[in-house]
Design an enzyme around this catalytic site. Structure first.
Site, PDB file in Angstrom:
ATOM      1  N   TYR A  60      21.653-115.759  20.055  1.00 22.51           N
ATOM      2  CA  TYR A  60      21.850-115.402  21.462  1.00 22.51           C
ATOM      3  C   TYR A  60      20.635-115.691  22.337  1.00 22.51           C
ATOM      4  O   TYR A  60      20.775-115.917  23.537  1.00 22.51           O
ATOM      5  CB  TYR A  60      22.183-113.914  21.585  1.00 22.51           C
ATOM      6  CG  TYR A  60      23.528-113.534  21.010  1.00 22.51           C
ATOM      7  CD1 TYR A  60      24.659-113.495  21.821  1.00 22.51           C
ATOM      8  CD2 TYR A  60      23.676-113.214  19.667  1.00 22.51           C
ATOM      9  CE1 TYR A  60      25.889-113.141  21.319  1.00 22.51           C
ATOM     10  CE2 TYR A  60      24.916-112.855  19.141  1.00 22.51           C
ATOM     11  CZ  TYR A  60      26.016-112.823  19.969  1.00 22.51           C
ATOM     12  OH  TYR A  60      27.238-112.468  19.455  1.00 22.51           O
TER      13      TYR A  60
ATOM     14  N   GLU B 289      29.649-113.288  28.041  1.00 23.01           N
ATOM     15  CA  GLU B 289      30.130-112.033  28.631  1.00 23.01           C
ATOM     16  C   GLU B 289      29.507-111.739  29.992  1.00 23.01           C
ATOM     17  O   GLU B 289      29.208-110.593  30.309  1.00 23.01           O
ATOM     18  CB  GLU B 289      29.904-110.864  27.663  1.00 23.01           C
ATOM     19  CG  GLU B 289      30.583-111.076  26.325  1.00 23.01           C
ATOM     20  CD  GLU B 289      30.693-109.804  25.475  1.00 23.01           C
ATOM     21  OE1 GLU B 289      29.997-108.822  25.776  1.00 23.01           O
ATOM     22  OE2 GLU B 289      31.505-109.804  24.524  1.00 23.01           O
TER      23      GLU B 289
ATOM     24  N   ASP C 222      35.982-109.708  25.621  1.00 15.22           N
ATOM     25  CA  ASP C 222      37.359-109.333  25.293  1.00 15.22           C
ATOM     26  C   ASP C 222      37.906-108.416  26.397  1.00 15.22           C
ATOM     27  O   ASP C 222      38.126-107.228  26.185  1.00 15.22           O
ATOM     28  CB  ASP C 222      37.351-108.619  23.932  1.00 15.22           C
ATOM     29  CG  ASP C 222      38.731-108.554  23.299  1.00 15.22           C
ATOM     30  OD1 ASP C 222      39.712-108.913  23.975  1.00 15.22           O
ATOM     31  OD2 ASP C 222      38.822-108.137  22.128  1.00 15.22           O
TER      32      ASP C 222
ATOM     33  N   GLU D 109      32.825-114.155  18.696  1.00 19.19           N
ATOM     34  CA  GLU D 109      32.545-112.886  18.015  1.00 19.19           C
ATOM     35  C   GLU D 109      33.879-112.357  17.538  1.00 19.19           C
ATOM     36  O   GLU D 109      34.854-112.399  18.282  1.00 19.19           O
ATOM     37  CB  GLU D 109      31.954-111.827  18.970  1.00 19.19           C
ATOM     38  CG  GLU D 109      30.564-112.106  19.483  1.00 19.19           C
ATOM     39  CD  GLU D 109      30.055-111.009  20.457  1.00 19.19           C
ATOM     40  OE1 GLU D 109      30.755-109.980  20.637  1.00 19.19           O
ATOM     41  OE2 GLU D 109      28.977-111.205  21.028  1.00 19.19           O
TER      42      GLU D 109
ATOM     43  N   TYR E 189      30.799-111.015  13.803  1.00 18.65           N
ATOM     44  CA  TYR E 189      29.782-110.187  14.457  1.00 18.65           C
ATOM     45  C   TYR E 189      29.456-108.993  13.577  1.00 18.65           C
ATOM     46  O   TYR E 189      30.337-108.169  13.354  1.00 18.65           O
ATOM     47  CB  TYR E 189      30.296-109.713  15.813  1.00 18.65           C
ATOM     48  CG  TYR E 189      29.267-108.961  16.612  1.00 18.65           C
ATOM     49  CD1 TYR E 189      28.308-109.636  17.352  1.00 18.65           C
ATOM     50  CD2 TYR E 189      29.232-107.573  16.596  1.00 18.65           C
ATOM     51  CE1 TYR E 189      27.338-108.945  18.066  1.00 18.65           C
ATOM     52  CE2 TYR E 189      28.266-106.881  17.304  1.00 18.65           C
ATOM     53  CZ  TYR E 189      27.332-107.573  18.032  1.00 18.65           C
ATOM     54  OH  TYR E 189      26.376-106.883  18.726  1.00 18.65           O
TER      55      TYR E 189
END
Ligand SMILES: *[C@@H]1O[C@H](CO)[C@@H](O)[C@H](O)[C@H]1NC(C)=O
Ligand SMILES: *[C@@H]1O[C@H](CO)[C@@H](O)[C@H](O)[C@H]1NC(C)=O
Ligand SMILES: *[C@@H]1O[C@H](CO)[C@@H](O)[C@H](O)[C@H]1NC(C)=O
Length: 486
Positions: free
Chosen positions: A105, A176, A217, A277, A308
């Site tokens: 990340y 995200e 999500d 993920e 994840y």
């Protein structure tokens, strides 16, 4: 969905203030030349390309079998690929899990990654890399101000630092950034960043490393964002789309998890798609979905996924617990994940991939989709001052300790012309050492005197954690409720 972001949330919403000092001091093994950010590892894997809705390694379809990897999470925030002792400690465990990919990340774009990238390549492992860091990322609360040339210089420097490794699989332009029902106004900036990265790669003459976004999500807008990243002129469309998905909670199934609906929904999607993920921890997590991902009923729309996450960071999602140099399993997690991955081989004959998907229509404005003032396919204009990066390269990356970019822009943003994002020239032949930043260790394996030497594989580790760290209160709440928001 990362512990990281939750920590960030608790620390406040200001985003640019979460820097922690590097835990590990610089560790370059020899001359200062070893610290160049641009390099080429000695290991080599076939580079990955895209065709239709799939990835390819040569003529074979490539299915991602990955874990998300950021030991230390965000509070420690260490670049795991700048420190040979970190990556070499963990690579044997990646192999036990049967992986071909890790996702990281946050990296330090001023550090050298030759050693770890070479060791990963030797182990058959690709890197899916996020280009953002806490100080250099979009701020969803103020996307227009955080989209600026300081930000893009850092993003482009990260590209320079990794573009010449054959095992760089893809770049995530964001993770995200939209993390709630009401943060879609950041979408045009995510898409503009993706556009600019793709243009940078083309102008610099690098191979066409895929660029795309990793979506939270959030059921109200995850699919709208998918359409958005695949609409408009070619120069503004992504190379892939990735979703974070925690809907399969063991015991579950293709239908019970709703993955069947996902496959239907994306059946006409024109880009490669995968789960960036996955790994629900409600009930006992046995990872049965890991095997499902490689069955043809999934692979006709999805190209695998990334579990994840590798290390336990206090949020219950870890597969291994790390304590200094020691790595121990969290319960049966490695065994279960490894067995599921190993039990399912890749589908033969392309796994039902398709080249018939269509470019999507840009979503119209609605209660779920508010991107004003940029509606339809309109995007923010590129910040002034970035042409010089296209021409000359990004120069030295700010690393994780620079001044940060989130406040560096303006609230006044024009709309891009239709031609924005098209590469107008190829200014370079893809040798990142010609960008003016890296004095030394060279990006062409033959051109660098020291590229195969141990000295050149030294590393300068720094720190930190990913992406957008603003507005995370929403995430904390949904996390606590075990809701599907993340
Ligand atoms: C989204 O809604 C939350 C909760 O109502 C609010 O705190 C936040 O400021 C809103 N964000 C935006 C970008 O409107
Ligand atoms: C999975 O397969 C890999 C490669 O064959 C092997 O090294 C590893 O031990 C296997 N893992 C499990 C948990 O079976
Ligand atoms: C793709 O399929 C979805 C779901 O069936 C549909 O809503 C959408 O209009 C289709 N898009 C195109 C471009 O055909």
């Amino acid at each position: 969905m990362k512990a990281a972001t939750i920590v960030a949330a608790l620390a406040g919403t200001a985003s640019a203030n979460l820097i922690h000092l590097p835990k590990i001091a610089a560790r370059a093994t020899s001359s200062s030349s070893a610290s160049s950010a641009s390099g080429t590892s000695s290991g080599s894997l076939p580079t990955i390309t895209t065709k239709g809705n799939a990835f390819f390694a040569g003529d074979s379809r490539f299915y991602i079998r990955g874990v998300d990897y950021q030991p230390g999470g965000s509070s420690e925030a260490t670049d795991p690929l700048a420190d040979e002792s970190t990556c070499s400690r963990d690579i044997p465990y990646f192999q036990k899990l049967g992986l071909n990919t890790i996702r990281v990340y946050t990296v330090d774009n001023s550090a050298n990654h030759d050693k770890c990238m070479g060791l990963l390549a030797d182990a058959g492992i690709y890197l899916a890399l996020d280009v953002n860091s806490p100080k250099y990322s979009l701020n969803r609360a103020e996307p227009e101000v955080s989209y600026n040339s300081d930000y893009l210089q850092s993003v482009f420097a990260t590209i320079d630092a990794f573009a010449n490794y054959s095992n760089t699989l893809l770049f995530f332009s964001g993770n995200e950034v939209i993390n709630s029902d009401n943060s879609t106004s950041a979408a045009p900036y995510v898409k503009a960043t993706t556009r600019d990265m793709r243009q940078y790669i083309a102008e610099r003459g690098y191979r066409s490393i895929p660029v795309g976004y990793s979506a939270a999500d959030v059921s109200s807008n995850q699919y709208l964002m998918a359409r958005y990243m695949d609409c408009g002129d070619d120069a503004m469309r992504s190379d892939f789309y990735a979703i974070n998905n925690y809907e399969w909670c063991d015991p579950s199934s293709f239908t019970q998890s709703g993955w069947d609906t996902l496959v239907d929904m994306y059946s006409n999607y024109s880009l490669p798609l995968f789960m960036s993920e996955y790994g629900c921890i409600t009930n006992t997590r046995k990872w049965t979905e890991a095997a499902e991902l490689y069955k043809e009923q999934m692979t006709k729309a999805f190209s695998g996924g990334i579990a994840y996450e590798y290390s336990e960071e206090g949020n219950g999602y870890g597969i291994y617990k790390i304590n200094g140099n020691s790595v121990s399993p969290v319960g049966n997690q490695p065994e279960w994940l490894g067995q599921e991955l190993n039990s399912t081989s890749d589908p033969t004959n392309g796994g039902g991939y398709s080249t018939n998907g269509t470019k999507q229509d840009c979503p119209s404005q609605s209660n779920d989709w508010d991107t004003s003032p940029f509606t339809g396919s309109a995007l923010p204009a590129q910040p002034s001052g970035i042409e010089k990066y296209f021409k000359n390269g990004a120069g030295k990356g700010p690393g994780l300790t620079g001044d940060g970019s989130q406040e560096a822009g303006s609230t006044q943003i024009a709309t891009a012309s239709a031609a924005a994002g098209s590469a107008t020239a190829t200014y370079s032949s893809g040798d990142s050492s010609s960008t003016g930043d890296s004095s030394s260790s060279g990006s062409s394996s033959s051109g660098s005197a020291s590229s195969s030497s141990a000295a050149n594989r030294g590393a300068v580790p720094l720190t930190l954690e990913t992406g957008p760290l603003v507005g995370m209160a929403v995430m904390v709440v949904s996390f606590a409720m075990g809701a599907a928001l993340l």
